[in-house]
Design a protein around this motif. Structure first.
Motif, PDB file in Angstrom:
ATOM      1  N   GLY A 158       0.808  -1.225   0.000  1.00 32.62           N
ATOM      2  CA  GLY A 158       0.000   0.000   0.000  1.00 32.62           C
ATOM      3  C   GLY A 158       0.835   1.266   0.000  1.00 32.62           C
ATOM      4  O   GLY A 158       0.342   2.333  -0.382  1.00 32.62           O
ATOM      5  N   VAL A 159       2.098   1.194   0.435  1.00 34.93           N
ATOM      6  CA  VAL A 159       2.973   2.364   0.398  1.00 34.93           C
ATOM      7  C   VAL A 159       3.376   2.629  -1.047  1.00 34.93           C
ATOM      8  O   VAL A 159       3.946   1.763  -1.720  1.00 34.93           O
ATOM      9  CB  VAL A 159       4.220   2.162   1.280  1.00 34.93           C
ATOM     10  N   ILE A 160       3.085   3.816  -1.542  1.00 36.78           N
ATOM     11  CA  ILE A 160       3.374   4.140  -2.948  1.00 36.78           C
ATOM     12  C   ILE A 160       4.482   5.200  -3.071  1.00 36.78           C
ATOM     13  O   ILE A 160       4.863   5.562  -4.200  1.00 36.78           O
ATOM     14  CB  ILE A 160       2.114   4.639  -3.671  1.00 36.78           C
ATOM     15  N   GLY A 161       4.991   5.666  -1.970  1.00 39.73           N
ATOM     16  CA  GLY A 161       6.092   6.631  -2.052  1.00 39.73           C
ATOM     17  C   GLY A 161       6.531   7.071  -0.671  1.00 39.73           C
ATOM     18  O   GLY A 161       5.756   7.030   0.294  1.00 39.73           O
ATOM     19  N   TYR A 162       7.816   7.457  -0.573  1.00 41.42           N
ATOM     20  CA  TYR A 162       8.322   7.991   0.690  1.00 41.42           C
ATOM     21  C   TYR A 162       9.536   8.865   0.394  1.00 41.42           C
ATOM     22  O   TYR A 162      10.181   8.763  -0.658  1.00 41.42           O
ATOM     23  CB  TYR A 162       8.673   6.877   1.679  1.00 41.42           C
ATOM     24  N   SER A 163       9.840   9.722   1.338  1.00 37.45           N
ATOM     25  CA  SER A 163      11.014  10.585   1.252  1.00 37.45           C
ATOM     26  C   SER A 163      11.665  10.615   2.626  1.00 37.45           C
ATOM     27  O   SER A 163      10.996  10.929   3.625  1.00 37.45           O
ATOM     28  CB  SER A 163      10.630  12.001   0.814  1.00 37.45           C
ATOM     29  N   LEU A 164      12.940  10.278   2.682  1.00 43.09           N
ATOM     30  CA  LEU A 164      13.721  10.304   3.921  1.00 43.09           C
ATOM     31  C   LEU A 164      14.841  11.326   3.737  1.00 43.09           C
ATOM     32  O   LEU A 164      15.781  11.086   2.989  1.00 43.09           O
ATOM     33  CB  LEU A 164      14.284   8.925   4.250  1.00 43.09           C
ATOM     34  N   ASP A 165      14.714  12.456   4.397  1.00 41.60           N
ATOM     35  CA  ASP A 165      15.607  13.588   4.150  1.00 41.60           C
ATOM     36  C   ASP A 165      16.406  13.940   5.403  1.00 41.60           C
ATOM     37  O   ASP A 165      15.910  14.655   6.274  1.00 41.60           O
ATOM     38  CB  ASP A 165      14.777  14.791   3.691  1.00 41.60           C
ATOM     39  N   PRO A 166      17.662  13.431   5.515  1.00 40.77           N
ATOM     40  CA  PRO A 166      18.505  13.813   6.662  1.00 40.77           C
ATOM     41  C   PRO A 166      18.843  15.307   6.606  1.00 40.77           C
ATOM     42  O   PRO A 166      19.178  15.825   5.542  1.00 40.77           O
ATOM     43  CB  PRO A 166      19.756  12.941   6.502  1.00 40.77           C
ATOM     44  N   ARG A 167      18.789  15.952   7.736  1.00 39.59           N
ATOM     45  CA  ARG A 167      19.101  17.376   7.786  1.00 39.59           C
ATOM     46  C   ARG A 167      20.609  17.560   7.815  1.00 39.59           C
ATOM     47  O   ARG A 167      21.302  16.944   8.597  1.00 39.59           O
ATOM     48  CB  ARG A 167      18.468  18.029   9.011  1.00 39.59           C
ATOM     49  N   ASP A 168      21.109  18.410   6.918  1.00 41.97           N
ATOM     50  CA  ASP A 168      22.534  18.651   6.827  1.00 41.97           C
ATOM     51  C   ASP A 168      22.747  20.025   6.217  1.00 41.97           C
ATOM     52  O   ASP A 168      22.282  20.309   5.122  1.00 41.97           O
ATOM     53  CB  ASP A 168      23.200  17.581   5.956  1.00 41.97           C
ATOM     54  N   ASP A 169      23.516  20.910   6.920  1.00 44.65           N
ATOM     55  CA  ASP A 169      23.845  22.224   6.389  1.00 44.65           C
ATOM     56  C   ASP A 169      25.155  22.208   5.636  1.00 44.65           C
ATOM     57  O   ASP A 169      25.577  23.230   5.156  1.00 44.65           O
ATOM     58  CB  ASP A 169      23.923  23.245   7.549  1.00 44.65           C
TER      59      ASP A 169
END
Length: 232
Positions: free
Chosen positions: A221-232
């Motif tokens: 059922g999962v059709i998309g995801y985004s995993l965004d580590p925070r980094d400056d």
């Protein structure tokens, strides 16, 4: 001011170019929006304007007879540092819950301050400022990467509304991960056909992040995801 005065003005400008290049090289190497040339130009412009302020006696103007002119070069410094804020704002952007570019903005602002120091003839203080800035950007980052730490990740997961139990399985996939409940955000998309939920959590290193991605891909059922580590 005559051509014979140029050598005295050249040394601060060369020092500003070198300082801006050293700081900008790190940002260029890191692939940031403001890199090598931007930092050089910021430092050079700051030095130019400060030299302009401290050499006001050489300006070609006729004061009112009997008037006493008092110049304050610090006003130029205030103007430069205020104006550079607009350039710094241009490298800061928001993606979801993440704010990126803060370190680059801070390095630009610091570079402008260093340029002002060289323009005022304070070579020792400018050199110390350049050295400390490079140490903070490079050496302290290496130290930070070697320390055990958790990365803050902003995540978005999209699943079909008719997928029975999908949300429970997503919660199970995130079990044991330290999450910030205040960052949770729920959305109904595609005319009510899909759901999107945003999370913020801390996770230990890239292997754990990859393992989480694998678990999410395996949820029906999962059709998309985004995993965004925070980094400056």
């Amino acid at each position: 001011m005559t051509l014979s005065d140029l050598p005295g003005f050249t040394l601060p400008l060369l020092a500003a170019v070198i300082a801006g290049g050293l700081i900008g090289f790190e940002r260029e190497w890191r692939g940031r929006a403001a890199g090598f040339r931007t930092h050089i130009l910021v430092c050079l412009a700051s030095a130019l304007l400060m030299e302009l302020a401290v050499s006001q006696a050489a300006w070609r103007f006729l004061p009112i007879e009997g008037a006493q002119i008092v110049a304050d070069p610090a006003r130029m410094a205030h103007g430069v540092l205020t104006g550079i804020g607009f350039l710094c704002a241009g490298v800061i952007f928001r993606a979801g819950f993440s704010i990126h570019g803060l370190t680059t903005a801070a390095s630009l602002w610091t570079t402008a301050a260093i340029g002002l120091l060289f323009g005022a003839g304070l070579y020792g203080l400018g050199a110390v400022g350049t050295t400390l800035t490079v140490v903070i950007l490079i050496i302290l980052r290496v130290v930070s990467l070697r320390l055990p730490q958790k990365s803050v990740v902003d995540a978005q997961i999209v699943w079909r509304r008719d997928a029975t139990g999908a949300e429970d399985r997503i919660e199970a996939a995130l079990a044991g991960i330290h999450r910030s409940s205040r960052a949770d955000h729920f959305e109904l998309l595609d005319g009510g056909q899909t759901l999107r939920r945003s999370f913020r959590f801390k996770i230990e290193g890239e292997p754990a992040l990859k393992a989480l991605a694998v678990r999410l891909r395996g949820i029906d059922g999962v059709i998309g995801y985004s995993l965004d580590p925070r980094d400056d």
